[in-house]
Design an enzyme around this catalytic site. Structure first.
Site, PDB file in Angstrom:
ATOM      1  N   CYS A 113      -1.907  -5.101   8.030  1.00 15.29           N
ATOM      2  CA  CYS A 113      -3.021  -4.039   7.916  1.00 15.29           C
ATOM      3  C   CYS A 113      -4.383  -4.844   8.266  1.00 15.29           C
ATOM      4  O   CYS A 113      -5.401  -3.845   8.412  1.00 15.29           O
ATOM      5  CB  CYS A 113      -2.883  -3.422   6.624  1.00 15.29           C
ATOM      6  SG  CYS A 113      -1.223  -2.732   6.591  1.00 15.29           S
ATOM      7  N   HIS A 243      -9.580  -0.143   5.678  1.00 12.44           N
ATOM      8  CA  HIS A 243      -8.246   0.139   5.979  1.00 12.44           C
ATOM      9  C   HIS A 243      -7.696   1.358   5.093  1.00 12.44           C
ATOM     10  O   HIS A 243      -8.005   1.090   3.945  1.00 12.44           O
ATOM     11  CB  HIS A 243      -7.459  -1.006   5.861  1.00 12.44           C
ATOM     12  CG  HIS A 243      -5.752  -0.664   5.653  1.00 12.44           C
ATOM     13  ND1 HIS A 243      -5.111  -0.138   6.461  1.00 12.44           N
ATOM     14  CD2 HIS A 243      -4.833  -1.296   4.908  1.00 12.44           C
ATOM     15  CE1 HIS A 243      -3.866   0.072   6.072  1.00 12.44           C
ATOM     16  NE2 HIS A 243      -3.825  -0.733   4.879  1.00 12.44           N
ATOM     17  N   ASN A 273      -0.998   5.516   5.087  1.00 11.87           N
ATOM     18  CA  ASN A 273      -1.444   4.358   5.294  1.00 11.87           C
ATOM     19  C   ASN A 273      -0.602   3.920   6.889  1.00 11.87           C
ATOM     20  O   ASN A 273       0.495   3.810   6.843  1.00 11.87           O
ATOM     21  CB  ASN A 273      -0.806   3.145   4.136  1.00 11.87           C
ATOM     22  CG  ASN A 273      -1.115   1.727   4.613  1.00 11.87           C
ATOM     23  OD1 ASN A 273      -1.451   1.606   5.649  1.00 11.87           O
ATOM     24  ND2 ASN A 273      -1.025   0.998   3.778  1.00 11.87           N
TER      25      ASN A 273
HETATM   26  N1  COA Z   1       6.536   8.900  -7.773  1.00 10.08           N
HETATM   27  C1  COA Z   1       6.627   8.747  -9.225  1.00 10.08           C
HETATM   28  N2  COA Z   1       6.679   7.629 -10.164  1.00 10.08           N
HETATM   29  C2  COA Z   1       6.613   6.450  -9.411  1.00 10.08           C
HETATM   30  C3  COA Z   1       6.098   6.548  -8.143  1.00 10.08           C
HETATM   31  C4  COA Z   1       6.414   7.679  -7.330  1.00 10.08           C
HETATM   32  N3  COA Z   1       6.509   7.573  -5.890  1.00 10.08           N
HETATM   33  N4  COA Z   1       6.372   5.186  -7.823  1.00 10.08           N
HETATM   34  C5  COA Z   1       6.411   4.441  -8.823  1.00 10.08           C
HETATM   35  N5  COA Z   1       6.455   5.329  -9.852  1.00 10.08           N
HETATM   36  C6  COA Z   1       6.651   4.951 -11.468  1.00 10.08           C
HETATM   37  C7  COA Z   1       7.002   3.536 -11.653  1.00 10.08           C
HETATM   38  O1  COA Z   1       8.349   3.546 -11.689  1.00 10.08           O
HETATM   39  C8  COA Z   1       6.401   3.259 -13.126  1.00 10.08           C
HETATM   40  O2  COA Z   1       7.039   3.989 -13.900  1.00 10.08           O
HETATM   41  P1  COA Z   1       7.548   3.077 -15.387  1.00 10.08           P
HETATM   42  O3  COA Z   1       6.209   2.956 -16.125  1.00 10.08           O
HETATM   43  O4  COA Z   1       8.551   4.164 -15.761  1.00 10.08           O
HETATM   44  O5  COA Z   1       8.174   2.058 -14.709  1.00 10.08           O
HETATM   45  C9  COA Z   1       4.810   4.081 -13.123  1.00 10.08           C
HETATM   46  O6  COA Z   1       5.121   5.064 -11.780  1.00 10.08           O
HETATM   47  C10 COA Z   1       4.006   3.265 -12.753  1.00 10.08           C
HETATM   48  O7  COA Z   1       4.286   2.357 -11.536  1.00 10.08           O
HETATM   49  P2  COA Z   1       3.007   1.285 -10.930  1.00 10.08           P
HETATM   50  O8  COA Z   1       3.628   0.782  -9.638  1.00 10.08           O
HETATM   51  O9  COA Z   1       2.468   0.659 -12.139  1.00 10.08           O
HETATM   52  O10 COA Z   1       1.932   2.545 -10.212  1.00 10.08           O
HETATM   53  P3  COA Z   1       0.541   2.087 -10.071  1.00 10.08           P
HETATM   54  O11 COA Z   1      -0.368   2.977 -10.851  1.00 10.08           O
HETATM   55  O12 COA Z   1       0.348   0.856  -9.772  1.00 10.08           O
HETATM   56  O13 COA Z   1       0.500   2.887  -8.435  1.00 10.08           O
HETATM   57  C11 COA Z   1       0.600   2.445  -6.160  1.00 10.08           C
HETATM   58  C12 COA Z   1       1.492   2.442  -7.586  1.00 10.08           C
HETATM   59  C13 COA Z   1       1.455   1.899  -5.114  1.00 10.08           C
HETATM   60  C14 COA Z   1       0.026   3.815  -5.649  1.00 10.08           C
HETATM   61  C15 COA Z   1      -0.680   1.451  -6.472  1.00 10.08           C
HETATM   62  O14 COA Z   1       0.056   0.247  -7.099  1.00 10.08           O
HETATM   63  C16 COA Z   1      -1.246   0.882  -5.148  1.00 10.08           C
HETATM   64  O15 COA Z   1      -1.628   1.822  -4.537  1.00 10.08           O
HETATM   65  N6  COA Z   1      -1.204  -0.201  -4.845  1.00 10.08           N
HETATM   66  C17 COA Z   1      -1.877  -0.997  -3.655  1.00 10.08           C
HETATM   67  C18 COA Z   1      -0.777  -0.569  -2.661  1.00 10.08           C
HETATM   68  C19 COA Z   1      -1.561  -0.747  -1.132  1.00 10.08           C
HETATM   69  O16 COA Z   1      -2.462  -0.679  -0.896  1.00 10.08           O
HETATM   70  N7  COA Z   1      -0.515  -1.160  -0.239  1.00 10.08           N
HETATM   71  C20 COA Z   1      -0.588  -1.430   1.060  1.00 10.08           C
HETATM   72  C21 COA Z   1      -1.691  -2.538   1.321  1.00 10.08           C
HETATM   73  S1  COA Z   1      -1.932  -3.004   2.817  1.00 10.08           S
END
Ligand code: COA
Length: 317
Positions: A113, A243, A273
């Site tokens: 990215c 990004h 994304n």
């Molecule tokens: N729908 C519903 N629940 C979901 C889910 C979805 N699509 N994805 C994950 N969960 C659940 C998880 O299983 C977890 O449940 P648990 O607490 O029972 O284990 C809970 O939601 C929280 O998960 P977590 O991974 O801690 O969520 P988060 O608040 O960190 O959000 C992202 C997840 C991916 C949205 C966030 O971490 C993010 O945006 N990170 C940056 C990613 C990014 O930008 N990547 C590209 C970089 S180039």
């Protein structure tokens, strides 16, 4: 050093729209969960043809050329920034051929990215050195090829698309500053490695929380470093094109810098994304809407797998 001009804009998005509700039929998720955590409502998905990446890249590249009046035969270099080429030997040569850019050398540049920002900076070096006059920089990705559509932690984030700009020798220098960085220690947080057991590539792996933490730390640091070198204040910059990974990242960076939200470019709700394509797609949309105008100062920042990150400050048009 020769003066750098960054101008010309184009974008290509596949017609197929995949909404959050569509995804909720495939995996255990909901529109509400996805939108509140990421700001994404829908994304575009390319049909899985053997030349899907090249098709998108050519459409975006041709639009960028048309917007400037520079002919394909005038191009000296095509830089295709992508992590999802149609061919592991690289897809830039096919873009060169289909554009009819007969004089141009063409190669792929992979930095996930961060790819488009790394590509813009690389192009600017060739211009400043006087090596080339016109360089087409394309950011294109079809990550839908490599997403595990059963993995709700990743499949909700990504979409396909391409965007392009032209980097040329100009009358006045419009490149105001840049920085780039890599930290291979963070490789484990986000990757798409070759897997001998599959004789292919494993689906995208991501530690979402750690990647989020990385982004909200490194992106403001990058911006502050460039502003300091260019002797600019955050309010002096017309547009911040980060990004498009997560609306919460965009908002957190804006708050940290004290920048009004309308200067933080965002189109993630509609496209998700799109990796190396996200910055030039957003740029194209804002230029076509008449928001970004010639002379505006733009700070573009990419970040992602590697880990890698980088920013470039320039005046548009
Ligand atoms: N729908 C519903 N629940 C979901 C889910 C979805 N699509 N994805 C994950 N969960 C659940 C998880 O299983 C977890 O449940 P648990 O607490 O029972 O284990 C809970 O939601 C929280 O998960 P977590 O991974 O801690 O969520 P988060 O608040 O960190 O959000 C992202 C997840 C991916 C949205 C966030 O971490 C993010 O945006 N990170 C940056 C990613 C990014 O930008 N990547 C590209 C970089 S180039």
């Amino acid at each position: 050093m020769m003066a750098v001009r960054i101008w010309g804009h184009g974008a290509a998005l596949p017609p197929l729209v995949l909404t959050n509700d569509d995804l909720a039929h495939k995996v255990d998720t909901s529109d509400e969960w996805i939108f509140t955590r990421t700001g994404i409502k829908e994304r575009r998905i390319m049909p899985q043809t053997p030349d899907a990446l090249v098709q998108l890249a050519v459409e975006a590249g041709m639009q960028a050329l048309t917007s400037t009046g520079v002919a394909p035969q005038e191009l000296d270099l095509i830089l295709l920034t992508s992590s999802t080429p149609d061919d592991l030997f690289g897809s830039a040569a096919q873009v060169q051929q289909r554009l009819g850019a007969t004089r141009s050398v063409a190669f792929d540049l992979t930095a996930a990215c961060s790819g488009f920002v790394f590509g813009l900076i690389t192009a600017a070096q060739f211009i400043q050195a006087g090596t080339f006059r016109h360089i087409l920089v394309v950011g294109a990705d079809v990550l839908s090829r490599w997403v595990d559509w059963q993995d709700r932690r990743t499949c909700i984030l990504f979409g396909d698309g391409a965007g392009a700009v032209l980097v040329s020798q100009g009358a006045e220098n419009n490149l105001l500053g840049f920085t780039m960085a890599t930290d291979g220690k963070g490789y484990e947080l986000l990757n798409l490695p070759y897997d001998p057991d599959r004789s292919g590539f494993a689906p995208i792996y991501m530690n979402g929380r750690e990647v989020y933490r990385f982004a909200v730390t490194k992106v403001p640091e990058t911006i502050e470093a460039i502003l300091q070198t260019a002797q600019q204040q955050p309010q002096d910059i017309d547009w911040y094109i980060l990004h498009q990974a997560n609306q919460r990242i965009i908002e957190a960076v804006g708050e940290r810098l004290g920048v009004e939200s309308h200067r933080m470019v965002s189109n993630i709700a509609q496209v998700g994304n799109t990796s190396a394509a996200s910055i030039p797609i957003a740029l194209d949309e804002y230029v076509r809407a008449g928001k970004i105008r010639a002379g505006d100062k733009i700070m573009a920042v990419g970040f992602g797998a590697g880990l890698s990150w980088g920013g470039i400050l320039f005046q548009w048009g």
